[in-house]
Scaffold this motif. Sequence first.
Motif, PDB file in Angstrom:
ATOM      1  N   PHE A 118      -7.519  -4.361  -6.577  1.00  0.00           N
ATOM      2  CA  PHE A 118      -6.099  -4.447  -6.253  1.00  0.00           C
ATOM      3  C   PHE A 118      -5.547  -3.103  -5.775  1.00  0.00           C
ATOM      4  O   PHE A 118      -4.567  -3.051  -5.025  1.00  0.00           O
ATOM      5  CB  PHE A 118      -5.302  -4.923  -7.472  1.00  0.00           C
ATOM      6  CG  PHE A 118      -5.290  -3.964  -8.624  1.00  0.00           C
ATOM      7  CD1 PHE A 118      -4.360  -2.942  -8.702  1.00  0.00           C
ATOM      8  CD2 PHE A 118      -6.235  -4.079  -9.638  1.00  0.00           C
ATOM      9  CE1 PHE A 118      -4.354  -2.060  -9.772  1.00  0.00           C
ATOM     10  CE2 PHE A 118      -6.235  -3.196 -10.709  1.00  0.00           C
ATOM     11  CZ  PHE A 118      -5.300  -2.182 -10.766  1.00  0.00           C
ATOM     12  N   LEU A 119      -6.167  -1.993  -6.180  1.00  0.00           N
ATOM     13  CA  LEU A 119      -5.637  -0.671  -5.859  1.00  0.00           C
ATOM     14  C   LEU A 119      -5.751  -0.338  -4.370  1.00  0.00           C
ATOM     15  O   LEU A 119      -4.742   0.042  -3.750  1.00  0.00           O
ATOM     16  CB  LEU A 119      -6.337   0.388  -6.715  1.00  0.00           C
ATOM     17  CG  LEU A 119      -5.757   1.802  -6.655  1.00  0.00           C
ATOM     18  CD1 LEU A 119      -4.294   1.802  -7.072  1.00  0.00           C
ATOM     19  CD2 LEU A 119      -6.569   2.743  -7.557  1.00  0.00           C
ATOM     20  N   PRO A 120      -6.931  -0.466  -3.740  1.00  0.00           N
ATOM     21  CA  PRO A 120      -6.973  -0.203  -2.285  1.00  0.00           C
ATOM     22  C   PRO A 120      -6.136  -1.195  -1.486  1.00  0.00           C
ATOM     23  O   PRO A 120      -5.575  -0.831  -0.455  1.00  0.00           O
ATOM     24  CB  PRO A 120      -8.464  -0.320  -1.943  1.00  0.00           C
ATOM     25  CG  PRO A 120      -9.069  -1.082  -3.060  1.00  0.00           C
ATOM     26  CD  PRO A 120      -8.278  -0.733  -4.276  1.00  0.00           C
ATOM     27  N   LYS A 121      -6.036  -2.459  -1.967  1.00  0.00           N
ATOM     28  CA  LYS A 121      -5.183  -3.417  -1.265  1.00  0.00           C
ATOM     29  C   LYS A 121      -3.725  -2.984  -1.308  1.00  0.00           C
ATOM     30  O   LYS A 121      -3.011  -3.050  -0.305  1.00  0.00           O
ATOM     31  CB  LYS A 121      -5.343  -4.815  -1.886  1.00  0.00           C
ATOM     32  CG  LYS A 121      -6.671  -5.467  -1.593  1.00  0.00           C
ATOM     33  CD  LYS A 121      -6.697  -6.935  -1.970  1.00  0.00           C
ATOM     34  CE  LYS A 121      -6.582  -7.144  -3.455  1.00  0.00           C
ATOM     35  NZ  LYS A 121      -6.718  -8.583  -3.817  1.00  0.00           N
ATOM     36  N   ALA A 122      -3.284  -2.540  -2.481  1.00  0.00           N
ATOM     37  CA  ALA A 122      -1.908  -2.074  -2.618  1.00  0.00           C
ATOM     38  C   ALA A 122      -1.655  -0.849  -1.745  1.00  0.00           C
ATOM     39  O   ALA A 122      -0.607  -0.724  -1.100  1.00  0.00           O
ATOM     40  CB  ALA A 122      -1.606  -1.758  -4.079  1.00  0.00           C
ATOM     41  N   LEU A 123      -2.629   0.069  -1.724  1.00  0.00           N
ATOM     42  CA  LEU A 123      -2.472   1.275  -0.913  1.00  0.00           C
ATOM     43  C   LEU A 123      -2.390   0.919   0.563  1.00  0.00           C
ATOM     44  O   LEU A 123      -1.530   1.449   1.297  1.00  0.00           O
ATOM     45  CB  LEU A 123      -3.644   2.221  -1.166  1.00  0.00           C
ATOM     46  CG  LEU A 123      -3.606   3.548  -0.409  1.00  0.00           C
ATOM     47  CD1 LEU A 123      -2.404   4.375  -0.839  1.00  0.00           C
ATOM     48  CD2 LEU A 123      -4.898   4.331  -0.636  1.00  0.00           C
ATOM     49  N   PHE A 124      -3.238   0.017   0.999  1.00  0.00           N
ATOM     50  CA  PHE A 124      -3.234  -0.388   2.407  1.00  0.00           C
ATOM     51  C   PHE A 124      -1.908  -1.039   2.788  1.00  0.00           C
ATOM     52  O   PHE A 124      -1.283  -0.667   3.797  1.00  0.00           O
ATOM     53  CB  PHE A 124      -4.387  -1.360   2.678  1.00  0.00           C
ATOM     54  CG  PHE A 124      -4.373  -1.926   4.077  1.00  0.00           C
ATOM     55  CD1 PHE A 124      -4.903  -1.200   5.129  1.00  0.00           C
ATOM     56  CD2 PHE A 124      -3.838  -3.185   4.332  1.00  0.00           C
ATOM     57  CE1 PHE A 124      -4.884  -1.714   6.417  1.00  0.00           C
ATOM     58  CE2 PHE A 124      -3.818  -3.712   5.616  1.00  0.00           C
ATOM     59  CZ  PHE A 124      -4.345  -2.966   6.663  1.00  0.00           C
ATOM     60  N   VAL A 125      -1.456  -1.997   1.988  1.00  0.00           N
ATOM     61  CA  VAL A 125      -0.207  -2.702   2.297  1.00  0.00           C
ATOM     62  C   VAL A 125       0.974  -1.739   2.274  1.00  0.00           C
ATOM     63  O   VAL A 125       1.855  -1.793   3.144  1.00  0.00           O
ATOM     64  CB  VAL A 125       0.023  -3.865   1.306  1.00  0.00           C
ATOM     65  CG1 VAL A 125       1.417  -4.467   1.493  1.00  0.00           C
ATOM     66  CG2 VAL A 125      -1.039  -4.934   1.490  1.00  0.00           C
ATOM     67  N   CYS A 126       0.985  -0.833   1.321  1.00  0.00           N
ATOM     68  CA  CYS A 126       2.096   0.110   1.206  1.00  0.00           C
ATOM     69  C   CYS A 126       2.123   1.078   2.386  1.00  0.00           C
ATOM     70  O   CYS A 126       3.195   1.359   2.940  1.00  0.00           O
ATOM     71  CB  CYS A 126       1.997   0.871  -0.113  1.00  0.00           C
ATOM     72  SG  CYS A 126       3.512   1.719  -0.582  1.00  0.00           S
ATOM     73  N   VAL A 127       0.965   1.590   2.794  1.00  0.00           N
ATOM     74  CA  VAL A 127       0.910   2.516   3.920  1.00  0.00           C
ATOM     75  C   VAL A 127       1.306   1.811   5.213  1.00  0.00           C
ATOM     76  O   VAL A 127       2.112   2.333   6.013  1.00  0.00           O
ATOM     77  CB  VAL A 127      -0.488   3.143   4.044  1.00  0.00           C
ATOM     78  CG1 VAL A 127      -0.622   3.907   5.362  1.00  0.00           C
ATOM     79  CG2 VAL A 127      -0.752   4.086   2.877  1.00  0.00           C
ATOM     80  N   VAL A 128       0.755   0.615   5.439  1.00  0.00           N
ATOM     81  CA  VAL A 128       1.100  -0.137   6.653  1.00  0.00           C
ATOM     82  C   VAL A 128       2.593  -0.454   6.678  1.00  0.00           C
ATOM     83  O   VAL A 128       3.263  -0.311   7.710  1.00  0.00           O
ATOM     84  CB  VAL A 128       0.264  -1.426   6.736  1.00  0.00           C
ATOM     85  CG1 VAL A 128       0.789  -2.345   7.826  1.00  0.00           C
ATOM     86  CG2 VAL A 128      -1.197  -1.089   7.001  1.00  0.00           C
ATOM     87  N   SER A 129       3.126  -0.865   5.539  1.00  0.00           N
ATOM     88  CA  SER A 129       4.556  -1.169   5.462  1.00  0.00           C
ATOM     89  C   SER A 129       5.393   0.072   5.744  1.00  0.00           C
ATOM     90  O   SER A 129       6.412   0.005   6.442  1.00  0.00           O
ATOM     91  CB  SER A 129       4.897  -1.718   4.077  1.00  0.00           C
ATOM     92  OG  SER A 129       4.189  -2.904   3.809  1.00  0.00           O
ATOM     93  N   ALA A 130       4.971   1.214   5.201  1.00  0.00           N
ATOM     94  CA  ALA A 130       5.718   2.452   5.404  1.00  0.00           C
ATOM     95  C   ALA A 130       5.717   2.876   6.864  1.00  0.00           C
ATOM     96  O   ALA A 130       6.733   3.346   7.385  1.00  0.00           O
ATOM     97  CB  ALA A 130       5.132   3.557   4.530  1.00  0.00           C
ATOM     98  N   VAL A 131       4.582   2.704   7.529  1.00  0.00           N
ATOM     99  CA  VAL A 131       4.501   3.048   8.953  1.00  0.00           C
ATOM    100  C   VAL A 131       5.440   2.163   9.770  1.00  0.00           C
ATOM    101  O   VAL A 131       6.227   2.646  10.597  1.00  0.00           O
ATOM    102  CB  VAL A 131       3.054   2.915   9.458  1.00  0.00           C
ATOM    103  CG1 VAL A 131       2.999   2.995  10.981  1.00  0.00           C
ATOM    104  CG2 VAL A 131       2.178   3.997   8.838  1.00  0.00           C
ATOM    105  N   VAL A 132       5.380   0.857   9.528  1.00  0.00           N
ATOM    106  CA  VAL A 132       6.238  -0.069  10.270  1.00  0.00           C
ATOM    107  C   VAL A 132       7.709   0.183   9.967  1.00  0.00           C
ATOM    108  O   VAL A 132       8.559   0.216  10.865  1.00  0.00           O
ATOM    109  CB  VAL A 132       5.852  -1.525   9.943  1.00  0.00           C
ATOM    110  CG1 VAL A 132       6.853  -2.497  10.561  1.00  0.00           C
ATOM    111  CG2 VAL A 132       4.449  -1.826  10.462  1.00  0.00           C
ATOM    112  N   CYS A 133       8.031   0.373   8.687  1.00  0.00           N
ATOM    113  CA  CYS A 133       9.420   0.643   8.297  1.00  0.00           C
ATOM    114  C   CYS A 133       9.920   1.945   8.920  1.00  0.00           C
ATOM    115  O   CYS A 133      11.091   2.053   9.300  1.00  0.00           O
ATOM    116  CB  CYS A 133       9.558   0.704   6.788  1.00  0.00           C
ATOM    117  SG  CYS A 133       9.575  -0.911   5.978  1.00  0.00           S
ATOM    118  N   GLY A 134       9.045   2.942   9.034  1.00  0.00           N
ATOM    119  CA  GLY A 134       9.444   4.195   9.650  1.00  0.00           C
ATOM    120  C   GLY A 134       9.824   4.026  11.105  1.00  0.00           C
ATOM    121  O   GLY A 134      10.838   4.569  11.575  1.00  0.00           O
ATOM    122  N   VAL A 135       9.027   3.243  11.841  1.00  0.00           N
ATOM    123  CA  VAL A 135       9.307   3.017  13.258  1.00  0.00           C
ATOM    124  C   VAL A 135      10.566   2.167  13.431  1.00  0.00           C
ATOM    125  O   VAL A 135      11.466   2.503  14.208  1.00  0.00           O
ATOM    126  CB  VAL A 135       8.096   2.360  13.941  1.00  0.00           C
ATOM    127  CG1 VAL A 135       8.411   2.070  15.407  1.00  0.00           C
ATOM    128  CG2 VAL A 135       6.870   3.257  13.838  1.00  0.00           C
TER     129      VAL A 135
END
Length: 305
Positions: A18-35
Amino acid sequence: MLTPLDFLQDLTNPLLLFLPKALFVCVVSAVVCGVVGTHVVLRGMTFIGDAVAHAVFPGIAVAFVLQGSLLLGGVVAGVVTAVLIAVVGQHRRLREDSVIGVFFVAAFALGIVIMSRAPGYAGSLQSFLFGSITGIPDRTVLLSALFAAGILALLALLHRDLVAVGMDRGYAAAIGLPVLALDVMLSVLVTLAVVMSIQTIGNVLVLALLVTPAATARLLTERVVPMMALAAASGAAAAIVGIYLSWALDLPTGGTVVLVSTAGFVLAWVASPRHGVLSSLRGRRARGGRMHNGTPDEHVGAQAD
């Protein structure tokens, strides 16, 4: 305290998938939210971002009760609310912020009522409001990647038109751009970005991913595209550091990510080369020194030039 090396080892531990999945989703979400958040900050539409974050809640609640996709449920609810706000907001006797206030409160209330009918209501509600890193299914990881690719592609395709509307709506309408349709599209993209982020950050804190990295980038650059890149990088860094600290110190994930992002904003606010507090103080001292060393006539001439 857990070291960064220990954290990397945990990311590869098959018992902690669950940890790498959470990290991946959080990073991808942060990138999209930033743009996406770059448009939110430049247009001064933070309140709309907050409204969308609340508007997705009933769709997520329905999907949870029916054991369906939380992402798709949130998207449907958010898009419907965004369209209603855009359409009703055209009414001359109602300001847009009034319409937003009506719909986002109603949507959030509806979500709470629906969630109350589900088993384990209290625990489920807490995870939706404040995020959780332990309950992210594989399907969500795949959907997040697809959503991110689609959102970034649409933003690239509509970039010039969205910027034109954000800079001068009257001019954009005069040259034939579909202003209302572009407003609806931007609201839809904000909705998609918010829904992606809710499972790790939570409904209450997700607005921070839209606003804080973009506001940080705004302090560092004047241009839109570099601002988007800096906002995405700032959000991704906050996601990585925030999840590491939350895992190492047993802290709430969403709150930790937001606090790390806020620390980055404060750092930029203080130390930005052009717009930071320290830069402003140096500029004032330099101007004060020139005025002190120059004659009154010289100073008047400089102002006139």
